[in-house]
Write a protein that holds these residues in place. Sequence first.
Motif, PDB file in Angstrom:
ATOM      1  N   VAL A   1       0.881  -1.245   0.109  1.00 33.92           N
ATOM      2  CA  VAL A   1       0.021  -0.103   0.009  1.00 33.92           C
ATOM      3  C   VAL A   1       0.883   1.162  -0.044  1.00 33.92           C
ATOM      4  N   ALA A   2       0.920   1.869  -1.065  1.00 33.54           N
ATOM      5  CA  ALA A   2       1.545   3.211  -1.115  1.00 33.54           C
ATOM      6  C   ALA A   2       0.721   4.468  -1.060  1.00 33.54           C
ATOM      7  N   VAL A   3       1.017   5.365   0.055  1.00 32.50           N
ATOM      8  CA  VAL A   3       0.233   6.503  -0.015  1.00 32.50           C
ATOM      9  C   VAL A   3       1.436   7.639  -0.627  1.00 32.50           C
ATOM     10  N   SER A   4       0.592   8.416  -1.647  1.00 33.52           N
ATOM     11  CA  SER A   4       1.276   9.295  -2.283  1.00 33.52           C
ATOM     12  C   SER A   4       0.241  10.592  -2.626  1.00 33.52           C
ATOM     13  N   ALA A   5       1.084  11.664  -3.174  1.00 26.94           N
ATOM     14  CA  ALA A   5       0.284  12.674  -3.517  1.00 26.94           C
ATOM     15  C   ALA A   5       0.965  13.201  -4.736  1.00 26.94           C
ATOM     16  N   PRO A   6       0.510  13.772  -5.695  1.00 30.57           N
ATOM     17  CA  PRO A   6       0.785  14.085  -7.092  1.00 30.57           C
ATOM     18  C   PRO A   6       1.843  15.142  -6.991  1.00 30.57           C
ATOM     19  N   TRP A   7       1.713  16.116  -5.993  1.00 35.90           N
ATOM     20  CA  TRP A   7       2.834  17.213  -5.602  1.00 35.90           C
ATOM     21  C   TRP A   7       4.121  16.687  -4.853  1.00 35.90           C
ATOM     22  N   CYS A   8       4.082  15.417  -4.327  1.00 34.41           N
ATOM     23  CA  CYS A   8       4.946  15.090  -3.405  1.00 34.41           C
ATOM     24  C   CYS A   8       6.109  14.930  -4.293  1.00 34.41           C
ATOM     25  N   PRO A   9       7.376  15.307  -4.021  1.00 37.26           N
ATOM     26  CA  PRO A   9       8.623  15.244  -4.924  1.00 37.26           C
ATOM     27  C   PRO A   9       9.083  13.807  -4.364  1.00 37.26           C
ATOM     28  N   ILE A  10       8.954  13.287  -2.939  1.00 33.24           N
ATOM     29  CA  ILE A  10       9.507  11.982  -2.666  1.00 33.24           C
ATOM     30  C   ILE A  10       8.513  11.046  -3.315  1.00 33.24           C
ATOM     31  N   CYS A  11       7.238  11.243  -3.214  1.00 35.68           N
ATOM     32  CA  CYS A  11       6.453  10.309  -4.054  1.00 35.68           C
ATOM     33  C   CYS A  11       7.077  10.153  -5.490  1.00 35.68           C
ATOM     34  N   LYS A  12       7.279  11.162  -6.000  1.00 32.61           N
ATOM     35  CA  LYS A  12       7.989  11.277  -7.607  1.00 32.61           C
ATOM     36  C   LYS A  12       9.119  10.555  -7.462  1.00 32.61           C
ATOM     37  N   ALA A  13       9.958  10.525  -6.613  1.00 33.39           N
ATOM     38  CA  ALA A  13      11.205   9.831  -6.666  1.00 33.39           C
ATOM     39  C   ALA A  13      10.826   8.264  -6.454  1.00 33.39           C
ATOM     40  N   GLN A  14       9.959   7.906  -5.704  1.00 34.58           N
ATOM     41  CA  GLN A  14       9.604   6.745  -5.405  1.00 34.58           C
ATOM     42  C   GLN A  14       9.096   6.070  -6.694  1.00 34.58           C
ATOM     43  N   LYS A  15       8.122   6.537  -7.577  1.00 35.29           N
ATOM     44  CA  LYS A  15       7.394   5.852  -8.435  1.00 35.29           C
ATOM     45  C   LYS A  15       8.471   5.077  -9.434  1.00 35.29           C
ATOM     46  N   PRO A  16       9.232   5.686  -9.927  1.00 38.11           N
ATOM     47  CA  PRO A  16      10.433   4.906 -10.955  1.00 38.11           C
ATOM     48  C   PRO A  16      10.974   3.800 -10.132  1.00 38.11           C
TER      49      PRO A  16
END
Length: 128
Positions: free
Chosen positions: A45-60
Amino acid sequence: MPFRPAAAMAALAVVAAALPARADPAPYTDAAFEAALAAGRPILVAVSAPWCPICKAQKPILAKLAADPRFRDLLVLDIDFDTRKEAMRRFEARSQSTLIVFKGGREVGRSVGETQPEWIEGLLEKAL
């Protein structure tokens, strides 16, 4: 020229292998989570937000790991931080960039704000 099912399947396998891993996890639903639990599947389960730079780093990183055969059975569900507060309460997640892994129906690991590929890989391995 006759149709050759084995050749067609081999060609499809080559094409599928060349496709990139799905970058976006499936949106979280209670039904999907409960079905995966009932089936005994490992879950992230991944909690993310489109504006979050850490989430963007986690996606790839997550997309690359999703392509690894070790994680082929891992179900990845995304909880939108901005709109899914009830789901966040269910998992006691307090911030975006939270990763929670489940094995055998119970939580076996959690990380917040992690962007080191080897640490995320180690977290996902706990679900196997």
